[in-house]
Design a protein around this motif. Sequence first.
Motif, PDB file in Angstrom:
ATOM      1  N   THR A   5     -44.629  26.280  18.656  1.00 32.33           N
ATOM      2  CA  THR A   5     -44.246  25.039  19.324  1.00 32.33           C
ATOM      3  C   THR A   5     -43.176  24.309  18.521  1.00 32.33           C
ATOM      4  O   THR A   5     -43.467  23.770  17.449  1.00 32.33           O
ATOM      5  CB  THR A   5     -45.464  24.115  19.511  1.00 32.33           C
ATOM      6  OG1 THR A   5     -46.507  24.825  20.189  1.00 32.33           O
ATOM      7  CG2 THR A   5     -45.078  22.875  20.315  1.00 32.33           C
ATOM      8  N   PRO A   6     -41.933  24.276  19.015  1.00 34.58           N
ATOM      9  CA  PRO A   6     -40.869  23.564  18.290  1.00 34.58           C
ATOM     10  C   PRO A   6     -41.044  22.059  18.363  1.00 34.58           C
ATOM     11  O   PRO A   6     -41.780  21.547  19.218  1.00 34.58           O
ATOM     12  CB  PRO A   6     -39.600  24.011  19.018  1.00 34.58           C
ATOM     13  CG  PRO A   6     -40.056  24.349  20.401  1.00 34.58           C
ATOM     14  CD  PRO A   6     -41.441  24.910  20.249  1.00 34.58           C
ATOM     15  N   VAL A   7     -40.374  21.356  17.463  1.00 29.46           N
ATOM     16  CA  VAL A   7     -40.413  19.891  17.426  1.00 29.46           C
ATOM     17  C   VAL A   7     -39.034  19.368  17.805  1.00 29.46           C
ATOM     18  O   VAL A   7     -38.059  19.600  17.076  1.00 29.46           O
ATOM     19  CB  VAL A   7     -40.795  19.389  16.022  1.00 29.46           C
ATOM     20  CG1 VAL A   7     -40.787  17.866  15.981  1.00 29.46           C
ATOM     21  CG2 VAL A   7     -42.154  19.927  15.606  1.00 29.46           C
ATOM     22  N   PRO A   8     -38.898  18.657  18.934  1.00 30.96           N
ATOM     23  CA  PRO A   8     -37.587  18.141  19.340  1.00 30.96           C
ATOM     24  C   PRO A   8     -37.070  17.101  18.346  1.00 30.96           C
ATOM     25  O   PRO A   8     -37.839  16.313  17.798  1.00 30.96           O
ATOM     26  CB  PRO A   8     -37.873  17.483  20.708  1.00 30.96           C
ATOM     27  CG  PRO A   8     -39.181  18.057  21.158  1.00 30.96           C
ATOM     28  CD  PRO A   8     -39.959  18.340  19.909  1.00 30.96           C
ATOM     29  N   SER A   9     -35.756  17.114  18.118  1.00 30.61           N
ATOM     30  CA  SER A   9     -35.128  16.116  17.247  1.00 30.61           C
ATOM     31  C   SER A   9     -33.625  16.199  17.408  1.00 30.61           C
ATOM     32  O   SER A   9     -33.087  17.202  17.897  1.00 30.61           O
ATOM     33  CB  SER A   9     -35.494  16.352  15.777  1.00 30.61           C
ATOM     34  OG  SER A   9     -34.847  17.507  15.279  1.00 30.61           O
ATOM     35  N   GLU A  10     -32.924  15.149  16.992  1.00 29.21           N
ATOM     36  CA  GLU A  10     -31.462  15.182  17.010  1.00 29.21           C
ATOM     37  C   GLU A  10     -30.943  16.252  16.046  1.00 29.21           C
ATOM     38  O   GLU A  10     -29.926  16.894  16.305  1.00 29.21           O
ATOM     39  CB  GLU A  10     -30.900  13.816  16.640  1.00 29.21           C
ATOM     40  CG  GLU A  10     -31.151  12.738  17.684  1.00 29.21           C
ATOM     41  CD  GLU A  10     -30.499  11.425  17.320  1.00 29.21           C
ATOM     42  OE1 GLU A  10     -29.785  11.378  16.292  1.00 29.21           O
ATOM     43  OE2 GLU A  10     -30.699  10.439  18.051  1.00 29.21           O
ATOM     44  N   GLY A  11     -31.645  16.419  14.935  1.00 25.69           N
ATOM     45  CA  GLY A  11     -31.252  17.456  13.988  1.00 25.69           C
ATOM     46  C   GLY A  11     -31.315  18.837  14.609  1.00 25.69           C
ATOM     47  O   GLY A  11     -30.418  19.663  14.415  1.00 25.69           O
ATOM     48  N   THR A  33     -39.120  22.363   9.316  1.00 28.52           N
ATOM     49  CA  THR A  33     -39.385  22.025  10.718  1.00 28.52           C
ATOM     50  C   THR A  33     -38.199  22.305  11.624  1.00 28.52           C
ATOM     51  O   THR A  33     -38.326  23.007  12.642  1.00 28.52           O
ATOM     52  CB  THR A  33     -39.783  20.538  10.824  1.00 28.52           C
ATOM     53  OG1 THR A  33     -40.822  20.261   9.893  1.00 28.52           O
ATOM     54  CG2 THR A  33     -40.279  20.222  12.226  1.00 28.52           C
ATOM     55  N   ASP A  34     -37.026  21.745  11.309  1.00 27.08           N
ATOM     56  CA  ASP A  34     -35.868  21.902  12.179  1.00 27.08           C
ATOM     57  C   ASP A  34     -35.408  23.350  12.259  1.00 27.08           C
ATOM     58  O   ASP A  34     -35.022  23.839  13.333  1.00 27.08           O
ATOM     59  CB  ASP A  34     -34.712  21.024  11.699  1.00 27.08           C
ATOM     60  CG  ASP A  34     -34.905  19.555  12.061  1.00 27.08           C
ATOM     61  OD1 ASP A  34     -35.794  19.260  12.871  1.00 27.08           O
ATOM     62  OD2 ASP A  34     -34.161  18.716  11.530  1.00 27.08           O
ATOM     63  N   VAL A  35     -35.431  24.054  11.120  1.00 31.38           N
ATOM     64  CA  VAL A  35     -34.948  25.436  11.104  1.00 31.38           C
ATOM     65  C   VAL A  35     -35.891  26.340  11.894  1.00 31.38           C
ATOM     66  O   VAL A  35     -35.452  27.173  12.694  1.00 31.38           O
ATOM     67  CB  VAL A  35     -34.793  25.940   9.667  1.00 31.38           C
ATOM     68  CG1 VAL A  35     -34.344  27.391   9.661  1.00 31.38           C
ATOM     69  CG2 VAL A  35     -33.791  25.082   8.900  1.00 31.38           C
ATOM     70  N   ALA A  36     -37.184  26.186  11.697  1.00 29.80           N
ATOM     71  CA  ALA A  36     -38.141  26.984  12.453  1.00 29.80           C
ATOM     72  C   ALA A  36     -38.037  26.675  13.944  1.00 29.80           C
ATOM     73  O   ALA A  36     -38.115  27.576  14.794  1.00 29.80           O
ATOM     74  CB  ALA A  36     -39.560  26.723  11.948  1.00 29.80           C
ATOM     75  N   SER A  37     -37.843  25.401  14.273  1.00 30.22           N
ATOM     76  CA  SER A  37     -37.689  25.015  15.680  1.00 30.22           C
ATOM     77  C   SER A  37     -36.446  25.648  16.281  1.00 30.22           C
ATOM     78  O   SER A  37     -36.450  26.083  17.443  1.00 30.22           O
ATOM     79  CB  SER A  37     -37.622  23.486  15.805  1.00 30.22           C
ATOM     80  OG  SER A  37     -38.833  22.882  15.383  1.00 30.22           O
ATOM     81  N   LEU A  38     -35.358  25.716  15.509  1.00 27.09           N
ATOM     82  CA  LEU A  38     -34.127  26.358  15.985  1.00 27.09           C
ATOM     83  C   LEU A  38     -34.380  27.806  16.363  1.00 27.09           C
ATOM     84  O   LEU A  38     -33.941  28.273  17.429  1.00 27.09           O
ATOM     85  CB  LEU A  38     -33.055  26.268  14.897  1.00 27.09           C
ATOM     86  CG  LEU A  38     -31.796  27.120  15.093  1.00 27.09           C
ATOM     87  CD1 LEU A  38     -31.038  26.681  16.330  1.00 27.09           C
ATOM     88  CD2 LEU A  38     -30.911  27.053  13.849  1.00 27.09           C
ATOM     89  N   VAL A  39     -35.066  28.520  15.513  1.00 28.87           N
ATOM     90  CA  VAL A  39     -35.330  29.939  15.769  1.00 28.87           C
ATOM     91  C   VAL A  39     -36.206  30.111  17.011  1.00 28.87           C
ATOM     92  O   VAL A  39     -36.067  31.086  17.764  1.00 28.87           O
ATOM     93  CB  VAL A  39     -35.991  30.588  14.539  1.00 28.87           C
ATOM     94  CG1 VAL A  39     -36.370  32.024  14.826  1.00 28.87           C
ATOM     95  CG2 VAL A  39     -35.054  30.506  13.336  1.00 28.87           C
ATOM     96  N   LEU A  40     -37.083  29.144  17.260  1.00 29.05           N
ATOM     97  CA  LEU A  40     -37.977  29.236  18.412  1.00 29.05           C
ATOM     98  C   LEU A  40     -37.273  28.887  19.720  1.00 29.05           C
ATOM     99  O   LEU A  40     -37.474  29.547  20.739  1.00 29.05           O
ATOM    100  CB  LEU A  40     -39.183  28.315  18.209  1.00 29.05           C
ATOM    101  CG  LEU A  40     -40.145  28.693  17.077  1.00 29.05           C
ATOM    102  CD1 LEU A  40     -41.211  27.623  16.905  1.00 29.05           C
ATOM    103  CD2 LEU A  40     -40.794  30.046  17.336  1.00 29.05           C
ATOM    104  N   VAL A  41     -36.441  27.832  19.716  1.00 24.52           N
ATOM    105  CA  VAL A  41     -35.840  27.379  20.980  1.00 24.52           C
ATOM    106  C   VAL A  41     -34.559  28.134  21.331  1.00 24.52           C
ATOM    107  O   VAL A  41     -34.156  28.140  22.496  1.00 24.52           O
ATOM    108  CB  VAL A  41     -35.539  25.865  20.950  1.00 24.52           C
ATOM    109  CG1 VAL A  41     -36.804  25.075  20.662  1.00 24.52           C
ATOM    110  CG2 VAL A  41     -34.450  25.521  19.951  1.00 24.52           C
ATOM    111  N   ALA A  42     -33.913  28.744  20.335  1.00 23.72           N
ATOM    112  CA  ALA A  42     -32.655  29.460  20.596  1.00 23.72           C
ATOM    113  C   ALA A  42     -32.688  30.835  19.939  1.00 23.72           C
ATOM    114  O   ALA A  42     -31.917  31.125  19.021  1.00 23.72           O
ATOM    115  CB  ALA A  42     -31.467  28.645  20.096  1.00 23.72           C
ATOM    116  N   PRO A  43     -33.572  31.700  20.390  1.00 23.67           N
ATOM    117  CA  PRO A  43     -33.694  33.021  19.746  1.00 23.67           C
ATOM    118  C   PRO A  43     -32.408  33.830  19.820  1.00 23.67           C
ATOM    119  O   PRO A  43     -32.197  34.736  19.006  1.00 23.67           O
ATOM    120  CB  PRO A  43     -34.828  33.692  20.536  1.00 23.67           C
ATOM    121  CG  PRO A  43     -34.895  32.954  21.833  1.00 23.67           C
ATOM    122  CD  PRO A  43     -34.515  31.557  21.510  1.00 23.67           C
TER     123      PRO A  43
END
Length: 214
Positions: A5-11, A33-43
């Motif tokens: 589950t990614p965490v939305p943010s401006e970053g 957090t931001d880097v892991a979220s990036l990999v999840l939302v934009a594989p």
Amino acid sequence: EDRSTPVPSEGLDFLVAEAKQAPLTIIATGPATDVASLVLVAPEVRENLRVVWLGGFGDEASYRRFKMGELNGRADIAAWRALLEEPVELWQVPGWPAPAKLVVDSSSAEELQSFGRPIADYLAEILLRWISGHDSPVDPEGEKILWDVACVAAIADPDVVTFEPLAVPNLDAAGAHDFSRRGREIRAMTDLDAARVAVGLREALKRHPKGVGP
């Protein structure tokens, strides 16, 4: 909340946009957090991405000794686990043993003040404040470790650092490590030339414009 589950943010939005434009190296010096979220939302950007992350452990001895002093991974364990497990190029910079060699003290503040640069004066000021008022469980008394600088050195001057292959240990939801169970192979920093890194830092600060503040 969990590894998927990614965490939305401006970053995160910024990283997604940048990673879609061109090959991108991210120097991450805090929770993942931001880097892991990036990999999840934009594989689709994974092949375009290199992550240099300050955190975690490269060996069991360091984990046993410093496991409660490691803050970047522990601040977001789910992201930590995702970063280790997802198929993205990862250069891990464990806090020990390499970055812990980058130690400065009050004499370093005096040297900074001699550069005649506003940014160096600012760094001297916060260094002295740290030494006089911070009780750190990991920094030596009267000194400060420049953890983040090791990550910059890995990209700016790769000859001063040593990376070796690491099969990452298994992490549970509480951040406990099992070194008998290994996952994918990444690159982990195992050593650096602290003196040469310090020279590079000094030279960079001296190149900073005299009339520009922090």
